[in-house]
Write an enzyme that holds these catalytic residues in place. Structure first.
Site, PDB file in Angstrom:
ATOM      1  N   ASP A  40       0.861  -1.171   0.000  1.00 12.86           N
ATOM      2  CA  ASP A  40       0.000   0.000   0.000  1.00 12.86           C
ATOM      3  C   ASP A  40       0.909   1.237   0.000  1.00 12.86           C
ATOM      4  O   ASP A  40       2.100   1.143   0.329  1.00 12.86           O
ATOM      5  CB  ASP A  40      -0.892  -0.026   1.240  1.00 12.86           C
ATOM      6  CG  ASP A  40      -1.871   1.134   1.274  1.00 12.86           C
ATOM      7  OD1 ASP A  40      -2.497   1.405   0.233  1.00 12.86           O
ATOM      8  OD2 ASP A  40      -1.993   1.773   2.327  1.00 12.86           O
TER       9      ASP A  40
ATOM     10  N   ASP B 281      -0.318   5.138   0.731  1.00 15.42           N
ATOM     11  CA  ASP B 281      -0.652   6.095   1.782  1.00 15.42           C
ATOM     12  C   ASP B 281      -0.580   5.429   3.150  1.00 15.42           C
ATOM     13  O   ASP B 281      -1.276   4.454   3.427  1.00 15.42           O
ATOM     14  CB  ASP B 281      -2.062   6.655   1.567  1.00 15.42           C
ATOM     15  CG  ASP B 281      -2.164   7.510   0.318  1.00 15.42           C
ATOM     16  OD1 ASP B 281      -1.363   8.445   0.181  1.00 15.42           O
ATOM     17  OD2 ASP B 281      -3.037   7.230  -0.521  1.00 15.42           O
TER      18      ASP B 281
END
Length: 342
Positions: A26, A28
């Site tokens: 991922d 963010d």
């Protein structure tokens, strides 16, 4: 899907970057926050890549194109090409393309990432319900997306046009804190129309399928900061996961996690990819990791010993998850977490 209920974080005698061929990372809250690299991310990813691990960046943020994301990562010191980036915009564009004819018009409520992904699938992005779209797609459009765009979606949906959403993350981390995400915008349209969108992003299967198709991963490790997207997505895809504590998940949320939100491994940040993981073992009526022993009392989780804070958190996870079984642990872990400074 039937899966064994996880009752403790796993150990690993190998560095995770050696045990898995591909990291599905991922962005963010894991690699960067508010556009700036998170501490230790650049060096950790460089070391994992140098050791032969393939790095792929998997984001529910549909605003930016893979080219833009790759450029940003490269500027941060993480050499990346567009094919290393998989977005929820790509996943939702594939989902739409499987249900409408080639060349169809799709009303876009979002940013350039959605438009590029739709064109890649042979679909034509449009801006108005009056353009006779055959689908509506909604994705994160940045903080300046106006109410008139939500209204345009509502007009089309009210006419019976099917509605798709890239993802439903309620929040997105930034440099100043937690801000509303695409899920909050989706709720606006849902409330106004009473409709339900088809959703592609994590934790749902379309995103996992898109990721595997694009990366060819055989032994993937999902690396994320969110229990309800990254970790649940790994659970749904039946692959292992590493939760890092650099984003939105805190210790209390981790201890209360139901089975679908329980990661395989837990670590502070991306340096956890480069090491093995300690074993959590049974110790009497509790669980021991490092110098800590955790037990489940009548009303609260209890912690004794001393050592590394993360070892204490892993032991607490084992006590909490075992006590909860297939549910969510309701025992108070506040005092135990305070001992760890978490």
């Amino acid at each position: 899907m039937s899966q064994t209920v996880r009752t403790r974080p796993e150990g690993s005698g190998q560095a995770l970057s050696e045990a898995y061929d591909t990291a599905l990372l991922d962005l963010d809250g894991v690699v960067y926050a508010g556009g700036d690299a998170i501490a230790h991310a650049v060096d950790s990813l460089a070391t994992a890549r140098a050791g032969g691990m393939h790095l792929a960046y998997v984001t529910n943020n549909a605003l930016r194109t893979p080219d833009a994301v790759a450029g940003h990562l490269t500027e941060l010191g993480i050499p990346t090409v567009a094919s290393d980036v998989i977005t929820s915009a790509q996943a939702v564009a594939r989902l739409i393309s499987e249900q409408v004819p080639a060349g169809s018009r799709v009303l876009v409520i979002g940013g350039e990432g959605l438009r590029v992904a739709l064109r890649e699938r042979g679909l034509e992005p449009v801006d108005s319900a009056e353009d006779e779209p055959v689908a509506v797609v909604q994705g994160y459009g940045g903080p300046d997306l106006t109410w008139s765009r939500f209204a345009e979606a509502c007009y089309a949906i009210a006419r019976g046009v099917p509605w798709f959403a890239s993802n439903t993350d309620l929040t997105i981390p930034g440099a100043r804190g937690i801000a509303p995400g695409n899920g909050a915008a989706v709720e606006v349209v849902r409330i106004a129309t009473g409709a339900e969108p088809q959703v592609a992003g994590k934790p749902l299967p379309p995103m996992h399928r898109e990721t595997i198709l694009r990366t060819g991963a055989e032994r993937p490790l999902v690396v994320g900061d969110r229990l309800d997207t990254d970790i649940e997505g790994a659970f749904n895809g039946e692959v292992d996961s590493l939760l890092v504590l650099t984003g939105v998940t805190d210790g209390a949320q981790l201890l209360a996690a139901p089975p679908r939100h329980r990661p395989t491994y837990v670590d502070a940040d991306l340096r956890g990819m480069l090491t093995g993981q300690p074993e959590v073992v049974e110790a009497g009526d509790g669980f021991r990791c490092g110098g800590w022993t955790a037990t489940a009392g009548a009303d609260a989780l209890e912690l004794t010993g001393e050592g590394e804070a993360l070892d204490g958190l892993r032991a607490l996870c084992a006590a909490a998850w075992t006590a909860a079984g297939e549910g969510a642990c309701e025992l108070d872990g506040g005092k135990a977490l305070a001992r760890l400074g978490l």
